[in-house]
Design a protein around this motif. Structure first.
Motif, PDB file in Angstrom:
ATOM      1  N   VAL A  24       0.847  -1.202   0.000  1.00 31.61           N
ATOM      2  CA  VAL A  24       0.000   0.000   0.000  1.00 31.61           C
ATOM      3  C   VAL A  24       0.880   1.249   0.000  1.00 31.61           C
ATOM      4  O   VAL A  24       2.054   1.194   0.369  1.00 31.61           O
ATOM      5  CB  VAL A  24      -0.974   0.049   1.217  1.00 31.61           C
ATOM      6  CG1 VAL A  24      -2.005  -1.054   1.151  1.00 31.61           C
ATOM      7  CG2 VAL A  24      -0.230   0.019   2.528  1.00 31.61           C
ATOM      8  N   ILE A  25       0.280   2.366  -0.419  1.00 31.81           N
ATOM      9  CA  ILE A  25       1.069   3.598  -0.524  1.00 31.81           C
ATOM     10  C   ILE A  25       0.859   4.486   0.701  1.00 31.81           C
ATOM     11  O   ILE A  25      -0.162   4.385   1.385  1.00 31.81           O
ATOM     12  CB  ILE A  25       0.726   4.389  -1.803  1.00 31.81           C
ATOM     13  CG1 ILE A  25      -0.738   4.877  -1.784  1.00 31.81           C
ATOM     14  CG2 ILE A  25       0.975   3.567  -3.046  1.00 31.81           C
ATOM     15  CD1 ILE A  25      -0.869   6.343  -1.793  1.00 31.81           C
ATOM     16  N   ALA A  26       1.835   5.351   0.956  1.00 35.80           N
ATOM     17  CA  ALA A  26       1.701   6.375   1.998  1.00 35.80           C
ATOM     18  C   ALA A  26       1.416   7.698   1.295  1.00 35.80           C
ATOM     19  O   ALA A  26       2.201   8.128   0.440  1.00 35.80           O
ATOM     20  CB  ALA A  26       2.990   6.463   2.805  1.00 35.80           C
ATOM     21  N   PRO A  27       0.269   8.328   1.602  1.00 32.08           N
ATOM     22  CA  PRO A  27      -0.089   9.570   0.899  1.00 32.08           C
ATOM     23  C   PRO A  27       0.520  10.811   1.550  1.00 32.08           C
ATOM     24  O   PRO A  27       0.729  10.847   2.759  1.00 32.08           O
ATOM     25  CB  PRO A  27      -1.613   9.600   1.032  1.00 32.08           C
ATOM     26  CG  PRO A  27      -1.912   8.794   2.258  1.00 32.08           C
ATOM     27  CD  PRO A  27      -0.767   7.872   2.527  1.00 32.08           C
ATOM     28  N   LYS A  28       0.806  11.819   0.695  1.00 34.72           N
ATOM     29  CA  LYS A  28       1.291  13.107   1.206  1.00 34.72           C
ATOM     30  C   LYS A  28       0.167  14.127   1.040  1.00 34.72           C
ATOM     31  O   LYS A  28      -0.261  14.762   1.972  1.00 34.72           O
ATOM     32  CB  LYS A  28       2.520  13.525   0.386  1.00 34.72           C
ATOM     33  CG  LYS A  28       3.433  14.502   1.122  1.00 34.72           C
ATOM     34  CD  LYS A  28       4.454  15.151   0.192  1.00 34.72           C
ATOM     35  CE  LYS A  28       5.609  14.234  -0.176  1.00 34.72           C
ATOM     36  NZ  LYS A  28       6.590  14.895  -1.070  1.00 34.72           N
ATOM     37  N   SER A  29      -0.337  14.241  -0.206  1.00 35.27           N
ATOM     38  CA  SER A  29      -1.453  15.160  -0.451  1.00 35.27           C
ATOM     39  C   SER A  29      -2.317  14.586  -1.565  1.00 35.27           C
ATOM     40  O   SER A  29      -1.873  13.728  -2.327  1.00 35.27           O
ATOM     41  CB  SER A  29      -0.912  16.517  -0.890  1.00 35.27           C
ATOM     42  OG  SER A  29      -0.165  16.352  -2.076  1.00 35.27           O
ATOM     43  N   ARG A  30      -3.555  15.091  -1.635  1.00 34.96           N
ATOM     44  CA  ARG A  30      -4.489  14.504  -2.598  1.00 34.96           C
ATOM     45  C   ARG A  30      -5.164  15.582  -3.436  1.00 34.96           C
ATOM     46  O   ARG A  30      -5.531  16.639  -2.933  1.00 34.96           O
ATOM     47  CB  ARG A  30      -5.541  13.709  -1.820  1.00 34.96           C
ATOM     48  CG  ARG A  30      -6.481  12.954  -2.721  1.00 34.96           C
ATOM     49  CD  ARG A  30      -7.369  12.002  -1.936  1.00 34.96           C
ATOM     50  NE  ARG A  30      -8.067  11.207  -2.924  1.00 34.96           N
ATOM     51  CZ  ARG A  30      -8.068   9.895  -2.984  1.00 34.96           C
ATOM     52  NH1 ARG A  30      -7.475   9.187  -2.090  1.00 34.96           N
ATOM     53  NH2 ARG A  30      -8.702   9.269  -3.950  1.00 34.96           N
ATOM     54  N   ASP A  31      -5.320  15.287  -4.745  1.00 37.18           N
ATOM     55  CA  ASP A  31      -6.055  16.183  -5.630  1.00 37.18           C
ATOM     56  C   ASP A  31      -6.948  15.288  -6.486  1.00 37.18           C
ATOM     57  O   ASP A  31      -6.507  14.723  -7.475  1.00 37.18           O
ATOM     58  CB  ASP A  31      -5.055  16.973  -6.494  1.00 37.18           C
ATOM     59  CG  ASP A  31      -5.759  17.899  -7.475  1.00 37.18           C
ATOM     60  OD1 ASP A  31      -6.994  18.059  -7.354  1.00 37.18           O
ATOM     61  OD2 ASP A  31      -5.073  18.445  -8.367  1.00 37.18           O
ATOM     62  N   VAL A  54      -2.881  11.161  -5.961  1.00 41.84           N
ATOM     63  CA  VAL A  54      -2.361  11.291  -4.596  1.00 41.84           C
ATOM     64  C   VAL A  54      -0.847  11.400  -4.680  1.00 41.84           C
ATOM     65  O   VAL A  54      -0.185  10.497  -5.220  1.00 41.84           O
ATOM     66  CB  VAL A  54      -2.728  10.038  -3.770  1.00 41.84           C
ATOM     67  CG1 VAL A  54      -2.190  10.160  -2.350  1.00 41.84           C
ATOM     68  CG2 VAL A  54      -4.233   9.806  -3.762  1.00 41.84           C
ATOM     69  N   GLU A  55      -0.287  12.502  -4.190  1.00 41.33           N
ATOM     70  CA  GLU A  55       1.178  12.552  -4.143  1.00 41.33           C
ATOM     71  C   GLU A  55       1.641  11.630  -3.022  1.00 41.33           C
ATOM     72  O   GLU A  55       1.059  11.620  -1.935  1.00 41.33           O
ATOM     73  CB  GLU A  55       1.677  13.989  -3.926  1.00 41.33           C
ATOM     74  CG  GLU A  55       3.162  14.028  -4.218  1.00 41.33           C
ATOM     75  CD  GLU A  55       3.771  15.428  -4.201  1.00 41.33           C
ATOM     76  OE1 GLU A  55       5.001  15.498  -4.260  1.00 41.33           O
ATOM     77  OE2 GLU A  55       3.025  16.418  -4.105  1.00 41.33           O
ATOM     78  N   MET A  56       2.674  10.843  -3.291  1.00 42.93           N
ATOM     79  CA  MET A  56       3.069   9.804  -2.343  1.00 42.93           C
ATOM     80  C   MET A  56       4.291  10.219  -1.527  1.00 42.93           C
ATOM     81  O   MET A  56       5.165  10.921  -2.019  1.00 42.93           O
ATOM     82  CB  MET A  56       3.447   8.518  -3.097  1.00 42.93           C
ATOM     83  CG  MET A  56       2.294   7.848  -3.773  1.00 42.93           C
ATOM     84  SD  MET A  56       2.852   6.554  -4.921  1.00 42.93           S
ATOM     85  CE  MET A  56       3.886   5.537  -3.885  1.00 42.93           C
ATOM     86  N   SER A  57       4.362   9.701  -0.300  1.00 43.30           N
ATOM     87  CA  SER A  57       5.595   9.886   0.481  1.00 43.30           C
ATOM     88  C   SER A  57       6.297   8.544   0.689  1.00 43.30           C
ATOM     89  O   SER A  57       7.403   8.490   1.192  1.00 43.30           O
ATOM     90  CB  SER A  57       5.276  10.539   1.827  1.00 43.30           C
ATOM     91  OG  SER A  57       4.405   9.710   2.560  1.00 43.30           O
ATOM     92  N   GLY A  58       5.648   7.453   0.327  1.00 44.48           N
ATOM     93  CA  GLY A  58       6.291   6.150   0.487  1.00 44.48           C
ATOM     94  C   GLY A  58       5.360   5.022   0.121  1.00 44.48           C
ATOM     95  O   GLY A  58       4.222   5.251  -0.325  1.00 44.48           O
ATOM     96  N   MET A  59       5.848   3.805   0.259  1.00 42.33           N
ATOM     97  CA  MET A  59       4.985   2.629   0.103  1.00 42.33           C
ATOM     98  C   MET A  59       5.517   1.510   0.983  1.00 42.33           C
ATOM     99  O   MET A  59       6.716   1.435   1.248  1.00 42.33           O
ATOM    100  CB  MET A  59       4.885   2.183  -1.352  1.00 42.33           C
ATOM    101  CG  MET A  59       6.170   2.048  -2.101  1.00 42.33           C
ATOM    102  SD  MET A  59       5.770   1.731  -3.842  1.00 42.33           S
ATOM    103  CE  MET A  59       6.983   2.740  -4.638  1.00 42.33           C
ATOM    104  N   VAL A  60       4.613   0.683   1.454  1.00 43.34           N
ATOM    105  CA  VAL A  60       5.023  -0.432   2.323  1.00 43.34           C
ATOM    106  C   VAL A  60       4.359  -1.717   1.858  1.00 43.34           C
ATOM    107  O   VAL A  60       3.226  -1.719   1.385  1.00 43.34           O
ATOM    108  CB  VAL A  60       4.644  -0.217   3.818  1.00 43.34           C
ATOM    109  CG1 VAL A  60       5.689   0.572   4.550  1.00 43.34           C
ATOM    110  CG2 VAL A  60       3.274   0.388   3.967  1.00 43.34           C
TER     111      VAL A  60
END
Ligand code: UTP
Length: 291
Positions: A173-180, A184-190
């Motif tokens: 799954v992804i880690a979101p930073k901001s959403r439009d 979704v701009e991502m900050s990471g994934m795990v």
């Protein structure tokens, strides 16, 4: 730069659906009347892709034959006027001359390694990676939606699909930073986080638009989960240098690499195919009622 090439890795052993895939590539298992791979190639072509790079392996020769001329078969169908429609369906599977390349991954060392095998054919341009055991039913096609998003933001774009929170621990799954909107701009994934630690419920789905810089990272990427060279690990490193966006596509996905997902793909497509829809509804009703 426009996305004109896509890599379709088809060299895996498909162990989750063995022995069905012992002598037939998983990607050619039929979903009603087409191999799973045909749905995916149609998705890719609908996104404006002009060249498909198949990363194949031992025992996958049937994939090359599938997209080639079938001279005897076509000749034989052409002799019978009753087979005219079937002939059209068969001829539709041929890829235009020069529009496909086949490169070989000698051993299935992982998805990251499979993508790396395509580096010389892709060259120095952004490209798509599309996992051919995942069918996505969507209009416009899933990859077309992603290309439209990429045209706006650039960088790297990966497709995501929301899953119920109790199931996040089964997926990347992804880690979101901001959403439009859907982007979704991502900050990471795990990979497979425990439910309480999951940064989102947005599951990574098997469609990626990547910058060619991924290749030099894959070059020295060590083994990761499952002892395989993972594309995810190289993407995490690329994320330190470049923007990554997740795109929540509109559509429905079927994971044909698992038994249940493959069954669902067959049922869903049978219910919508004009030749099988009525029978499929009756069959489902019969078994839902206990046989
Ligand atoms: P999967 O992990 O779903 O496929 O990889 P798999 O390894 O064939 O299946 P299981 O897990 O053993 O059941 C996704 C896609 O990447 C390709 C596969 O063919 C599949 O289409 N792949 C995977 C490669 O081409 N090479 C690899 O080394 C690994």
């Amino acid at each position: 730069m426009a996305i004109k090439k896509a890599v379709l890795p088809v060299a895996g052993h498909g162990t989750r659906v063995l022995p069905a895939t012992k002598s037939i590539p998983k990607e050619l298992l039929p979903v009603v009347d087409q191999p799973a791979l045909q749905y995916v190639v149609d998705e890719v072509l609908a996104a404006g892709i002009e060249h498909i790079v198949f990363v194949t392996g031992r025992g996958k020769g049937a994939i090359e034959d599938y997209f080639d001329e079938a001279y005897e078969l076509e000749h034989s169908l052409a002799q019978k006027s009753s087979k005219a429609e079937i002939l059209k369906d068969v001829q539709r599977t041929k890829l235009p001359a020069g529009a496909a390349s086949f490169t070989r991954q000698q051993a299935p060392l992982g998805l990251g390694h499979a993508v790396w095998c395509a580096k010389d054919i892709i060259g120095d341009e952004p490209f798509a990676v599309v996992l051919p055991d995942v069918i996505v039913r969507a209009k416009p096609s899933c990859l077309a939606q992603m290309v439209a998003a990429y045209d706006k933001v650039g960088g790297n774009v990966i497709a995501v699909d929301p899953v119920p929170e109790e199931r996040v621990s089964s997926y990347g799954v992804i880690a979101p930073k901001s959403r439009d909107g859907r982007l979704v701009e991502m900050s990471g994934m795990v990979e497979k986080p425990p439910r309480e630690e999951a940064p989102s419920n947005l599951k990574i789905t098997g469609r990626y638009i990547l910058q060619p810089d991924i290749f030099e990272l894959l070059e020295d990427q060590g083994k990761g989960a499952g002892g395989e060279i993972q594309l995810t690990d190289a993407m995490v490193r690329l994320m330190e240098k470049q923007a990554f966006y997740a795109y929540e596509f509109e559509g429905e996905e079927f994971d044909c690499g698992s038994k249940a997902g493959y069954f669902e793909a067959v049922v869903a497509h049978a219910l919508e195919h004009p030749e099988t829809a009525e029978a499929a509804r009756a069959i489902l009703k019969k078994y839902a009622a206990g046989g």
